[in-house]
Design a protein around this motif. Structure first.
Motif, PDB file in Angstrom:
ATOM      1  N   LEU A   1       0.847  -1.192   0.000  1.00 27.85           N
ATOM      2  CA  LEU A   1       0.000   0.000   0.000  1.00 27.85           C
ATOM      3  C   LEU A   1       0.880   1.239   0.000  1.00 27.85           C
ATOM      4  CD1 LEU A   1      -2.628  -0.934   2.757  1.00 27.85           C
ATOM      5  CD2 LEU A   1      -2.844  -1.235   0.278  1.00 27.85           C
ATOM      6  N   ALA A   2       0.532   2.227  -0.801  1.00 28.77           N
ATOM      7  CA  ALA A   2       1.237   3.501  -0.803  1.00 28.77           C
ATOM      8  C   ALA A   2       0.928   4.261   0.490  1.00 28.77           C
ATOM      9  CB  ALA A   2       0.817   4.327  -2.016  1.00 28.77           C
TER      10      ALA A   2
ATOM     11  N   THR B   1      -2.599 -11.898   9.354  1.00 25.93           N
ATOM     12  CA  THR B   1      -1.773 -10.906   8.670  1.00 25.93           C
ATOM     13  C   THR B   1      -0.373 -10.898   9.253  1.00 25.93           C
ATOM     14  OG1 THR B   1      -3.736  -9.535   8.260  1.00 25.93           O
ATOM     15  CG2 THR B   1      -1.584  -8.479   8.055  1.00 25.93           C
ATOM     16  N   TRP B   2       0.618 -10.877   8.350  1.00 23.42           N
ATOM     17  CA  TRP B   2       2.033 -10.862   8.722  1.00 23.42           C
ATOM     18  C   TRP B   2       2.693  -9.714   7.968  1.00 23.42           C
ATOM     19  CZ3 TRP B   2       4.943 -12.850  12.376  1.00 23.42           C
ATOM     20  CH2 TRP B   2       6.338 -12.912  12.212  1.00 23.42           C
ATOM     21  N   VAL B   3       3.166  -8.704   8.687  1.00 21.36           N
ATOM     22  CA  VAL B   3       3.730  -7.509   8.067  1.00 21.36           C
ATOM     23  C   VAL B   3       5.206  -7.737   7.745  1.00 21.36           C
ATOM     24  CG1 VAL B   3       4.299  -5.076   8.426  1.00 21.36           C
ATOM     25  CG2 VAL B   3       2.061  -5.960   9.134  1.00 21.36           C
ATOM     26  N   LEU B   4       5.597  -7.384   6.522  1.00 21.19           N
ATOM     27  CA  LEU B   4       6.976  -7.546   6.067  1.00 21.19           C
ATOM     28  C   LEU B   4       7.776  -6.260   6.211  1.00 21.19           C
ATOM     29  CD1 LEU B   4       6.209  -9.649   2.883  1.00 21.19           C
ATOM     30  CD2 LEU B   4       7.044 -10.491   5.073  1.00 21.19           C
TER      31      LEU B   4
ATOM     32  N   ARG C   1       3.302  -4.370  12.996  1.00 21.95           N
ATOM     33  CA  ARG C   1       4.629  -4.114  12.448  1.00 21.95           C
ATOM     34  C   ARG C   1       5.368  -5.432  12.211  1.00 21.95           C
ATOM     35  NH1 ARG C   1       3.408  -0.374  16.436  1.00 21.95           N
ATOM     36  NH2 ARG C   1       3.376   1.804  15.703  1.00 21.95           N
ATOM     37  N   PRO C   2       6.513  -5.398  11.517  1.00 20.45           N
ATOM     38  CA  PRO C   2       7.274  -6.630  11.312  1.00 20.45           C
ATOM     39  C   PRO C   2       7.584  -7.327  12.631  1.00 20.45           C
ATOM     40  CG  PRO C   2       8.110  -4.912   9.889  1.00 20.45           C
ATOM     41  CD  PRO C   2       7.116  -4.248  10.799  1.00 20.45           C
ATOM     42  N   GLY C   3       7.453  -8.660  12.619  1.00 21.67           N
ATOM     43  CA  GLY C   3       7.645  -9.441  13.835  1.00 21.67           C
ATOM     44  C   GLY C   3       6.380  -9.604  14.649  1.00 21.67           C
ATOM     45  N   GLN C   4       5.275  -9.004  14.189  1.00 21.66           N
ATOM     46  CA  GLN C   4       3.990  -9.131  14.874  1.00 21.66           C
ATOM     47  C   GLN C   4       3.000  -9.852  13.966  1.00 21.66           C
ATOM     48  OE1 GLN C   4       3.070  -5.015  15.750  1.00 21.66           O
ATOM     49  NE2 GLN C   4       4.218  -5.078  17.672  1.00 21.66           N
ATOM     50  N   VAL C   5       2.160 -10.675  14.572  1.00 22.83           N
ATOM     51  CA  VAL C   5       1.132 -11.389  13.819  1.00 22.83           C
ATOM     52  C   VAL C   5      -0.227 -10.915  14.316  1.00 22.83           C
ATOM     53  CG1 VAL C   5       1.197 -13.363  15.416  1.00 22.83           C
ATOM     54  CG2 VAL C   5       0.264 -13.661  13.109  1.00 22.83           C
ATOM     55  N   GLN C   6      -1.140 -10.765  13.379  1.00 20.52           N
ATOM     56  CA  GLN C   6      -2.498 -10.324  13.694  1.00 20.52           C
ATOM     57  C   GLN C   6      -3.478 -11.357  13.178  1.00 20.52           C
ATOM     58  OE1 GLN C   6      -4.622  -7.747  10.966  1.00 20.52           O
ATOM     59  NE2 GLN C   6      -4.704  -6.171  12.552  1.00 20.52           N
TER      60      GLN C   6
ATOM     61  N   ARG D   1       3.997  -3.170   3.484  1.00 18.28           N
ATOM     62  CA  ARG D   1       3.953  -4.409   2.691  1.00 18.28           C
ATOM     63  C   ARG D   1       3.663  -5.549   3.646  1.00 18.28           C
ATOM     64  NH1 ARG D   1       8.765  -7.583   1.377  1.00 18.28           N
ATOM     65  NH2 ARG D   1       8.172  -9.295  -0.013  1.00 18.28           N
ATOM     66  N   PHE D   2       2.665  -6.355   3.313  1.00 18.66           N
ATOM     67  CA  PHE D   2       2.266  -7.415   4.236  1.00 18.66           C
ATOM     68  C   PHE D   2       1.699  -8.609   3.473  1.00 18.66           C
ATOM     69  CE2 PHE D   2      -1.291  -4.499   3.712  1.00 18.66           C
ATOM     70  CZ  PHE D   2      -2.410  -5.307   3.590  1.00 18.66           C
TER      71      PHE D   2
END
Length: 234
Positions: free
Chosen positions: A49-50, A67-70, A87-92, A113-114
């Motif tokens: 996403l922009a 969801t896994w954020v890259l 954020r990266p390292g966090q899972v939702q 990016r995720f």
């Protein structure tokens, strides 16, 4: 072991001035009757996403969304009163249950990016649920980290027959393949060699059946997601 490799370039692509999404399965207007699901997985979307853009209010029902954020930060809010910054390292995880509306956006100052993954739920018509957990420290060990499951590890999935494992590997790092009737591997970063499969690069996936053993080895620094599933799809 039954192997089906899907290359990054063969994913469905959705592009606008604010969105770049690559879908591993049939999704929205992209439809292939031979590529609907695998095991309990219904969607694996890599989304960029922009800054300051995103998905406005939209509805889900009877699906589990993980969801896994890259990179960057994903801002979430939903009609059940939950909100979060992932954020990266966090899972939702969001269990849509009998129905929930939510928004997903990038902050004004940076893109995000995720990976977003959808699963069939164990039951329909349940109450909506939301959970989020930081597993970043555990990923530094270089092995599989269970980040979501129905057995009390990571964020709690309502689907007990599925678990999501993530490994961040240094060059030469090795992990065993989880033994499972259904195993979906997705390479988020880097290149890996998988015994019985071959080379997988960023964006590639392997859909494996009847996995009993095997090893995955990173040829450079890599990040890999593995969905271990023990149930037949309904």
């Amino acid at each position: 072991m039954i192997v089906d490799v899907r290359r990054s370039a063969d994913r469905f692509a959705t592009r606008t001035d604010w969105l770049d999404m690559r879908s591993s399965f049939s999704f929205e207007h992209h439809y292939d009757p031979a590529n609907i699901s695998f095991g309990l997985l219904l969607a694996v979307n890599e989304v960029s996403l922009a800054p300051g853009t995103g998905f406005d209010t939209h509805a889900h029902r009877d699906v589990e969304v993980v969801t896994w954020v890259l990179s960057g930060t994903l801002l979430h809010s939903d009609s059940a009163g939950h909100s979060g910054a992932v954020r990266p390292g966090q899972v939702q995880r969001m269990g849509a249950g009998r129905g929930v509306e939510h928004t997903e956006r990038a902050p004004a100052a940076e893109p995000v990016r995720f990976l977003q993954m959808w699963l069939r739920p164990a039951e329909h018509g349940t109450e909506p649920e939301y959970s989020q957990r930081d597993v970043g420290d555990a990923l530094g060990g270089g092995g599989w980290v269970t980040v979501a499951s129905g057995t009390g590890q990571g964020v709690p999935l309502a689907q007990p027959a599925a678990a999501l494992h993530v490994a961040r590997l240094p060059a030469g790092g090795r992990v065993p393949l989880p033994a499972a009737p259904y195993l979906h591997l997705f390479v988020a970063r880097g290149d890996v060699q998988v015994e019985g499969v071959g080379k997988l690069s960023a964006g590639d996936a392997a859909r494996l059946r009847e996995v009993e053993d095997g090893t995955l080895c990173a040829t450079g620094a890599a990040e890999v997601l593995a969905w271990e599933m023990s149930a037949m799809p309904r």
